[in-house]
Design a protein around this motif. Structure first.
Motif, PDB file in Angstrom:
ATOM      1  N   GLY A 318       0.808  -1.209   0.000  1.00 40.18           N
ATOM      2  CA  GLY A 318       0.000   0.000   0.000  1.00 40.18           C
ATOM      3  C   GLY A 318       0.844   1.263   0.000  1.00 40.18           C
ATOM      4  O   GLY A 318       2.013   1.247   0.397  1.00 40.18           O
ATOM      5  N   ILE A 319       0.226   2.357  -0.415  1.00 40.89           N
ATOM      6  CA  ILE A 319       0.955   3.617  -0.599  1.00 40.89           C
ATOM      7  C   ILE A 319       0.755   4.601   0.548  1.00 40.89           C
ATOM      8  O   ILE A 319       1.335   5.686   0.550  1.00 40.89           O
ATOM      9  N   GLY A 320      -0.075   4.253   1.535  1.00 46.13           N
ATOM     10  CA  GLY A 320      -0.282   5.134   2.684  1.00 46.13           C
ATOM     11  C   GLY A 320      -0.895   6.465   2.318  1.00 46.13           C
ATOM     12  O   GLY A 320      -0.649   7.466   3.001  1.00 46.13           O
ATOM     13  N   ASP A 321      -1.746   6.468   1.287  1.00 45.68           N
ATOM     14  CA  ASP A 321      -2.195   7.742   0.718  1.00 45.68           C
ATOM     15  C   ASP A 321      -3.684   7.762   0.401  1.00 45.68           C
ATOM     16  O   ASP A 321      -4.220   8.821   0.077  1.00 45.68           O
ATOM     17  N   THR A 322      -4.376   6.636   0.443  1.00 45.22           N
ATOM     18  CA  THR A 322      -5.775   6.607   0.047  1.00 45.22           C
ATOM     19  C   THR A 322      -6.658   7.202   1.147  1.00 45.22           C
ATOM     20  O   THR A 322      -6.301   7.191   2.326  1.00 45.22           O
ATOM     21  N   THR A 323      -7.817   7.694   0.765  1.00 41.64           N
ATOM     22  CA  THR A 323      -8.582   8.539   1.690  1.00 41.64           C
ATOM     23  C   THR A 323      -9.993   8.055   2.008  1.00 41.64           C
ATOM     24  O   THR A 323     -10.696   8.693   2.790  1.00 41.64           O
ATOM     25  N   ALA A 324     -10.454   6.957   1.422  1.00 40.71           N
ATOM     26  CA  ALA A 324     -11.874   6.599   1.552  1.00 40.71           C
ATOM     27  C   ALA A 324     -12.286   6.407   3.010  1.00 40.71           C
ATOM     28  O   ALA A 324     -13.318   6.927   3.441  1.00 40.71           O
ATOM     29  N   LEU A 325     -11.515   5.650   3.786  1.00 41.58           N
ATOM     30  CA  LEU A 325     -11.887   5.424   5.177  1.00 41.58           C
ATOM     31  C   LEU A 325     -11.793   6.702   5.992  1.00 41.58           C
ATOM     32  O   LEU A 325     -12.696   7.028   6.772  1.00 41.58           O
ATOM     33  N   PHE A 326     -10.717   7.449   5.815  1.00 42.03           N
ATOM     34  CA  PHE A 326     -10.562   8.693   6.576  1.00 42.03           C
ATOM     35  C   PHE A 326     -11.673   9.677   6.249  1.00 42.03           C
ATOM     36  O   PHE A 326     -12.241  10.315   7.152  1.00 42.03           O
ATOM     37  N   ARG A 327     -12.007   9.807   4.977  1.00 42.54           N
ATOM     38  CA  ARG A 327     -13.082  10.723   4.592  1.00 42.54           C
ATOM     39  C   ARG A 327     -14.392  10.311   5.263  1.00 42.54           C
ATOM     40  O   ARG A 327     -15.131  11.153   5.795  1.00 42.54           O
ATOM     41  N   ALA A 328     -14.681   9.017   5.243  1.00 40.72           N
ATOM     42  CA  ALA A 328     -15.925   8.546   5.861  1.00 40.72           C
ATOM     43  C   ALA A 328     -15.921   8.826   7.363  1.00 40.72           C
ATOM     44  O   ALA A 328     -16.960   9.207   7.939  1.00 40.72           O
ATOM     45  N   MET A 329     -14.788   8.653   8.010  1.00 39.68           N
ATOM     46  CA  MET A 329     -14.708   8.935   9.445  1.00 39.68           C
ATOM     47  C   MET A 329     -14.917  10.419   9.716  1.00 39.68           C
ATOM     48  O   MET A 329     -15.646  10.795  10.644  1.00 39.68           O
ATOM     49  N   MET A 330     -14.304  11.278   8.929  1.00 44.75           N
ATOM     50  CA  MET A 330     -14.462  12.723   9.123  1.00 44.75           C
ATOM     51  C   MET A 330     -15.901  13.157   8.860  1.00 44.75           C
ATOM     52  O   MET A 330     -16.468  13.989   9.587  1.00 44.75           O
ATOM     53  N   GLU A 331     -16.501  12.606   7.807  1.00 49.40           N
ATOM     54  CA  GLU A 331     -17.860  13.011   7.448  1.00 49.40           C
ATOM     55  C   GLU A 331     -18.897  12.473   8.418  1.00 49.40           C
ATOM     56  O   GLU A 331     -20.032  12.958   8.434  1.00 49.40           O
ATOM     57  N   SER A 332     -18.523  11.489   9.223  1.00 48.28           N
ATOM     58  CA  SER A 332     -19.461  10.976  10.220  1.00 48.28           C
ATOM     59  C   SER A 332     -19.666  11.957  11.363  1.00 48.28           C
ATOM     60  O   SER A 332     -20.542  11.758  12.208  1.00 48.28           O
ATOM     61  N   GLY A 333     -18.862  13.063  11.364  1.00 52.47           N
ATOM     62  CA  GLY A 333     -18.982  14.052  12.421  1.00 52.47           C
ATOM     63  C   GLY A 333     -18.725  13.441  13.775  1.00 52.47           C
ATOM     64  O   GLY A 333     -19.620  13.361  14.617  1.00 52.47           O
ATOM     65  N   PRO A 334     -17.488  12.973  14.001  1.00 51.74           N
ATOM     66  CA  PRO A 334     -17.224  12.156  15.195  1.00 51.74           C
ATOM     67  C   PRO A 334     -17.579  12.886  16.488  1.00 51.74           C
ATOM     68  O   PRO A 334     -17.101  13.980  16.752  1.00 51.74           O
ATOM     69  N   ASP A 335     -18.481  12.263  17.272  1.00 54.26           N
ATOM     70  CA  ASP A 335     -18.779  12.786  18.597  1.00 54.26           C
ATOM     71  C   ASP A 335     -18.166  11.920  19.685  1.00 54.26           C
ATOM     72  O   ASP A 335     -18.363  12.145  20.868  1.00 54.26           O
ATOM     73  N   LEU A 336     -17.414  10.899  19.230  1.00 53.56           N
ATOM     74  CA  LEU A 336     -16.604  10.079  20.116  1.00 53.56           C
ATOM     75  C   LEU A 336     -15.160  10.136  19.622  1.00 53.56           C
ATOM     76  O   LEU A 336     -14.923  10.380  18.435  1.00 53.56           O
ATOM     77  N   PRO A 337     -14.188   9.911  20.488  1.00 56.84           N
ATOM     78  CA  PRO A 337     -12.785  10.011  20.053  1.00 56.84           C
ATOM     79  C   PRO A 337     -12.438   8.974  18.989  1.00 56.84           C
ATOM     80  O   PRO A 337     -12.743   7.792  19.134  1.00 56.84           O
TER      81      PRO A 337
END
Length: 492
Positions: A318-337
């Motif tokens: 892997g290239i350590g650069d893909t964003t799908a999971l991170f984007r989904a986590m950010m867009e979930s509006g995390p109210d937990l750590p």
């Protein structure tokens, strides 16, 4: 008194992802592992690595006189450059040619791909055999995900592969190979290697050995190894992201030359083939994974619920650069750590170190190498922690090995923490948490680019762990990749 044995040792360990756009260069080998001679042996003492297994064997066999040539490894990036491969190969061959060795031990991975060679591990084996002549015993240890080239059977006398995944028996694999060599010396009988390839390529997602089809095969191999004339049985899965003609399942047997191995290979291969369907996996996407995590947290699941992005796992190339999971986590509006590991971005790490801890930072994360696997994600937060990226493994995977990730930075935006590093290495040991001041019991959702090796050290620290599939160079759906040498009929 035991007869002195003059043994040469070399190591060239690399697994290539043919679809990773970043070539593996000589500096990648120099950064991860670059040693020889007494330094190689001293540095490996007490580690759960092949060279660590060698040192343990030598402690019990002081009559062995070992000369260590170049010992090196690099992270699983793209194909190795011709320049790097030539430099390492030529150094090993120059050291070993024209000497009177009793035996030679090679530590290889078996799934290396080079710019102009689809089978460089086995090109090295053939060249080495030509250099040392027919008399010395040649023992090789290989990763469970080696892509076995049939040509090795004519050049190698002893073969030992990993029997565990996560690979916590690297040292044991080397120790087995050396023990077989010592037995051959004592008995005056030269062993042989036989192998059988199968016409499918199992995904490593389904190859963990604590349970499931690979655990059953390992048990079958251990039972067969107890038979008269059979020294070792190893089942190999191939590395599905190395696009080569030998990317496929295989089984190898090291045996006495008086034994006809074909009936045993028939039985072992049939057992492997019968389990083909059990290796198939179906993984949720990032949003489905987050929904599952949310339900489990609502039901009182232990923190953290972990989502593993296997398609961008560095140890799968892997290239350590893909964003799908991170984007989904950010867009979930995390109210937990939440914690995300990681993005590979040397320039951003340098910027964070220049700003200093506590400074505000506006940046984008990911999408700089291959935006087709996910566009960059805007990030507005602060620099929470800076590190030199150095620690020593304390978990079972490569125990005792010193790790240099390059400098790292922990960024924070509200409830989200994200780690950025100078090299493309994921967290595969709990000492990574210590380095970054992270207490996983205080993290609700942990998103990580990793796969099975992560579990060796982190399963005791995590709640439910779920593999998910995202866009990337190592997807669970092999049909997404433009293979040239692996036929569709082989796809898991």
């Amino acid at each position: 008194m035991a007869q002195p044995r003059r043994i040469a040792v070399a190591r060239l360990w690399h697994e290539a992802n043919s679809f990773n756009p970043i070539p593996t260069r000589l500096e990648d080998f120099r950064r991860r592992e670059w040693t020889r001679g007494e330094e190689a042996l001293a540095g490996a003492r007490g580690t759960a690595t092949e060279l660590g297994g060698l040192v343990r064997f030598l402690d019990a066999h002081p009559h062995w006189q070992v000369t260590a040539s170049r010992c090196t490894s690099a992270p699983p990036l793209g194909p190795v450059t011709t320049e790097a491969l030539t430099a390492i190969r030529d150094e090993i061959l120059a050291d070993l040619a024209g000497q009177n060795w009793d035996g030679v031990y090679l530590s290889l991975h078996g799934a290396m791909v080079a710019e102009d060679d689809l089978s460089p591990d086995y090109s090295l084996i053939r060249a080495l055999r030509a250099a040392i002549g027919p008399e010395p015993l040649l023992a090789v240890s290989l990763d469970m995900h080696a892509c076995l080239d049939p040509s090795l059977t004519g050049a190698v006398d002893i073969l030992s592969g990993y029997h565990t995944y996560p690979h916590v028996d690297m040292d044991a694999a080397a120790h087995r190979a050396l023990t077989m060599m010592e037995r051959a010396f004592e008995q005056g009988r030269r062993p042989a290697v036989a192998l059988r390839q199968l016409d499918f390529a199992p995904l490593s997602h389904g190859m963990r050995t604590e349970a499931g089809p690979m655990a059953e095969l390992v048990a079958l191999g251990q039972e067969a190894s107890g038979a008269e004339g059979v020294a070792d049985v190893t089942f190999f899965g191939g590395f599905t992201y190395a696009d080569t003609p030998n990317t496929r399942a295989a089984v190898a047997v090291t045996h006495d030359r008086g034994l006809a191995p074909e009936p045993l290979l028939d039985r072992l291969a049939a057992g492997y083939q019968a389990r083909r369907e059990a290796f198939r996996v179906s993984l949720p996407g990032p949003r489905e994974g987050l929904a599952l995590a949310s339900r489990q947290l609502d039901q009182g699941a232990r923190w953290p619920v972990t989502l593993v992005d296997t398609a961008d796992n560095p140890l799968s190339g892997g290239i350590g650069d893909t964003t799908a999971l991170f984007r989904a986590m950010m867009e979930s509006g995390p109210d937990l750590p939440m914690l995300f590991c990681f993005f590979y971005d040397p320039d951003l790490v340098a910027r964070a170190h220049g700003l200093g801890e506590g400074a505000a930072i506006d940046c984008t994360l990911g999408g700089r190498i291959a935006p087709e696997f996910g566009a960059p994600v805007a990030f507005h937060g602060m620099v929470e922690r800076l590190t030199d990226g150095r620690f020593r493994n304390r978990g079972p995977f490569e125990y005792g090995r010193e790790i240099d990730m390059g400098r790292t930075a922990v960024l924070r935006a509200g409830q989200m923490q994200v780690v950025v590093s100078e090299t493309c290495q994921s967290a595969n040991d709990p000492a990574w948490c210590d380095l970054h001041g992270i207490d996983l019991s205080r993290i609700a959702v942990f998103g990580i680019k990793a796969k099975n090796h992560f579990r060796a050290g982190f399963e005791p620290l995590c709640g439910p762990i779920h593999d998910i599939d995202c866009p990337g160079v190592a997807p669970a759906d092999m049909s997404l990749l433009p293979y040239r040498h692996v036929p569709p009929a082989f796809y898991a």
